[in-house]
Design an enzyme around this catalytic site. Structure first.
Site, short mmCIF file in Angstrom:
data_model
loop_
_atom_site.label_atom_id
_atom_site.label_comp_id
_atom_site.label_asym_id
_atom_site.label_seq_id
_atom_site.Cartn_x
_atom_site.Cartn_y
_atom_site.Cartn_z
N ARG A 66 0.86 -1.18 0.00
CA ARG A 66 0.00 0.00 0.00
C ARG A 66 0.89 1.24 0.00
O ARG A 66 1.68 1.45 0.93
CB ARG A 66 -0.91 0.01 1.24
CG ARG A 66 -1.74 1.27 1.34
CD ARG A 66 -2.60 1.28 2.61
NE ARG A 66 -3.29 2.56 2.71
CZ ARG A 66 -3.19 3.39 3.75
NH1 ARG A 66 -2.42 3.07 4.79
NH2 ARG A 66 -3.85 4.52 3.77
N HIS A 72 -2.82 10.96 0.83
CA HIS A 72 -2.24 10.76 2.15
C HIS A 72 -1.61 12.07 2.60
O HIS A 72 -0.40 12.16 2.82
CB HIS A 72 -1.22 9.62 2.13
CG HIS A 72 -0.90 9.05 3.47
ND1 HIS A 72 -0.87 7.69 3.73
CD2 HIS A 72 -0.62 9.65 4.66
CE1 HIS A 72 -0.56 7.48 4.99
NE2 HIS A 72 -0.38 8.66 5.58
N GLU A 115 -7.11 8.55 6.47
CA GLU A 115 -7.30 9.25 7.73
C GLU A 115 -7.80 10.68 7.57
O GLU A 115 -7.08 11.65 7.91
CB GLU A 115 -6.02 9.22 8.55
CG GLU A 115 -5.55 7.81 8.89
CD GLU A 115 -4.36 7.77 9.83
OE1 GLU A 115 -3.86 8.87 10.21
OE2 GLU A 115 -3.92 6.68 10.19
N ASN A 130 -6.97 1.87 10.11
CA ASN A 130 -5.67 2.11 10.73
C ASN A 130 -5.87 2.12 12.24
O ASN A 130 -6.65 2.92 12.76
CB ASN A 130 -5.09 3.45 10.29
CG ASN A 130 -4.73 3.48 8.82
OD1 ASN A 130 -4.82 2.47 8.12
ND2 ASN A 130 -4.30 4.64 8.34
N TYR A 151 -3.82 2.05 16.05
CA TYR A 151 -2.60 2.10 16.85
C TYR A 151 -2.88 1.98 18.34
O TYR A 151 -2.15 1.32 19.06
CB TYR A 151 -1.84 3.40 16.57
CG TYR A 151 -1.24 3.44 15.19
CD1 TYR A 151 0.00 2.86 14.92
CD2 TYR A 151 -1.92 4.03 14.13
CE1 TYR A 151 0.55 2.88 13.65
CE2 TYR A 151 -1.38 4.05 12.85
CZ TYR A 151 -0.16 3.47 12.61
OH TYR A 151 0.38 3.48 11.35
N GLU A 153 -3.11 -0.03 8.32
CA GLU A 153 -1.93 0.37 9.09
C GLU A 153 -2.05 -0.20 10.48
O GLU A 153 -3.12 -0.16 11.10
CB GLU A 153 -1.81 1.90 9.20
CG GLU A 153 -1.37 2.62 7.95
CD GLU A 153 -1.15 4.11 8.19
OE1 GLU A 153 -0.80 4.50 9.34
OE2 GLU A 153 -1.33 4.88 7.24
#
Length: 469
Positions: A68, A112, A157, A286, A288, A356
């Site tokens: 990606r 992005h 995002e 994504n 985290y 991600e």
């Protein structure tokens, strides 16, 4: 199931003034004193623009089946619109051809965060015209790569692009606005919907179109009504203002109540929801960390740092929490909650790719912390799939150390270490672990995901949210 890794154009390419590339908002932002740690920028980064073949070889060695990456809008359309820069397009053609030859499926992200500065000068994402120019750009890219690329991601995002960039000022373009940031969030989603329509008109059977969101379950630190409401406000800001228009067919409940002092939402028009909510083939997630939240009186905020998005919320690090090298709380159960919770909330949710997931530190080669992080989050992914989440792939962030936005080069997420002075790439211990895992993807010696001590109150909680149904 797709195993891959991921990068972003401004973080790795360098060559910001090479072969006709125009300036982006990140080129401009990095020149603002104090905006980026160490006064650093993506001017050189990993020099991927010249070293792409070496990086493709690393992916082949990793055993990745997919990659990606994002296209730099100003490298293709230096002014964001108008004449196409063929030299910029040729770079991406060469990259895609090499990936195909190496048996690696390209997943192309169109945006992005590196908006052409020329479009920012005309209002950026605050204005509707940028959404329309984004659809034009999507068409240009499909015409160039559509025969070779089957998987397209419109946005990465949009929360960061809009709220962090236009509201909090921590990312480019560095604005601290209320209505401007909310308008940016809306126009990003509108641009996504317009781009989906363009791509659908041109797409061939089997090609997929999706969008990527960063998701963080919000957890109140206590069960007090004040903390629970604070967590709901944070969830609205980070998660639901994006998921509800995309997959719920409505603007998120609570937007007017929470942001009415900032805007009257005049940037919304009849028919926008139908455009934004056009069906997609997959959702990129994504993940985290979770956000642990407590109520904070607005008056406690430092007036010098106050923004339009001070919502009486403070994020905290739980005591005895496991943290990454960057101090981010490591909670793989949050990924489980995200995947299963989205599936529960949205009956028509498309298949999901984890686009991600990664661990930041100072770049140590023997990166056992990253290995533990990956092992545990892959275990959480497996458990979510067993609980009914339709997950089709996992992309580790990131292939290699790179320019980490406002943190500059101090934070490193790569499976591959990069010496920025010499551009020498050195696979880390996690690279070798991930290569072995891809070859035999069985999660072993992984602790079970731990239940939250205080349940998330946002849309992502698995099962039924407490006190709601």
């Amino acid at each position: 199931f797709v195993w891959g890794t991921a990068t972003a154009a401004y973080q790795i390419e360098g060559a910001v003034d090479t072969d006709g590339r125009g300036p982006s908002i990140w080129d401009t932002f990095c020149r603002v004193p104090g905006a980026v740690a160490g006064g650093e920028s993506g001017e050189f980064a990993c020099d991927h623009y010249h070293r792409w073949q070496e990086d493709v070889d690393l992916m082949k060695d990793l055993g990745a089946g997919a990659y990606r990456f994002s296209v730099a809008w100003p490298r293709v359309l230096p002014d964001g619109r108008g004449p196409v820069n063929r030299r910029g397009l040729d770079f991406y053609r060469r990259l895609v051809d090499a990936l195909r030859e190496g048996g690696i499926e390209p997943y192309v992200t169109l945006y992005h965060w590196d908006l052409p500065q020329a479009l920012e000068d005309r209002g950026g994402w605050r204005v509707r015209d940028t959404a329309e120019r984004f659809a034009d750009y999507a068409e240009v890219m499909y015409e160039a790569l559509g025969e070779s690329v089957s998987n397209w991601i419109t946005l990465n995002e949009p929360y960061c692009s809009s709220i962090v960039g236009y509201g909090e000022g921590r990312h480019a373009p560095g604005a601290k606005e209320g209505e401007g940031a909310l308008a940016a969030a809306h126009h990003l989603l509108l641009g996504h919907g317009l781009a989906v329509a363009r791509l659908r008109q041109m797409a061939r059977p089997g090609q997929q179109i999706g969008v990527t969101l960063n998701m963080s379950p919000t957890v109140p630190v206590t069960s007090s009504p004040q903390d629970v409401q604070a967590a709901r406000r944070m969830d609205l800001l980070v998660n639901r203002q994006f998921t509800e228009p995309l997959f719920g067919g409505a603007y998120a409940a609570g937007m007017a109540e929470t942001f009415g002092r900032i805007t009257g939402f005049s940037f919304r028009r009849d028919g926008d929801l139908e455009i934004i909510g056009r069906p997609v083939d997959f959702l990129g997630v994504n993940y985290y960390y979770r956000l642990h939240v407590e109520a904070a009186p607005y008056e406690e905020a430092d007036p010098a740092r106050r923004t339009a998005f001070d919502l009486g919320v403070r994020t905290v690090t739980p005591q005895r929490a496991r943290t990454s090298g960057l101090g981010w709380v490591v909670e793989p159960e949050g990924l489980y909650e995200t995947l299963v919770g989205l599936t529960s909330r949205y009956p028509d949710l498309p298949p999901v790719y984890i686009t991600e997931n990664g661990y930041g530190d100072d770049g140590v080669i023997e990166d056992e912390g990253r290995i533990d992080y990956l092992r545990d989050h892959l275990a959480a992914t497996r458990e979510a799939m067993e609980a009914g989440a339709d997950v089709r792939g996992y992309f580790c962030w990131s292939l290699m150390d790179n320019f980490e936005w406002a943190r500059g080069y101090s934070a490193r997420f790569g499976l591959v270490h990069v010496d920025y002075d010499t551009q020498v790439r050195t696979p880390k211990a996690s690279f070798h672990w991930m290569r072995d895992f891809i070859a035999d993807p069985v999660v072993t010696a992984s602790p079970p995901t731990r239940p939250a001590t205080t349940a998330p109150v946002d849309i992502l909680v698995a099962g039924t949210p407490r006190g709601e149904r």
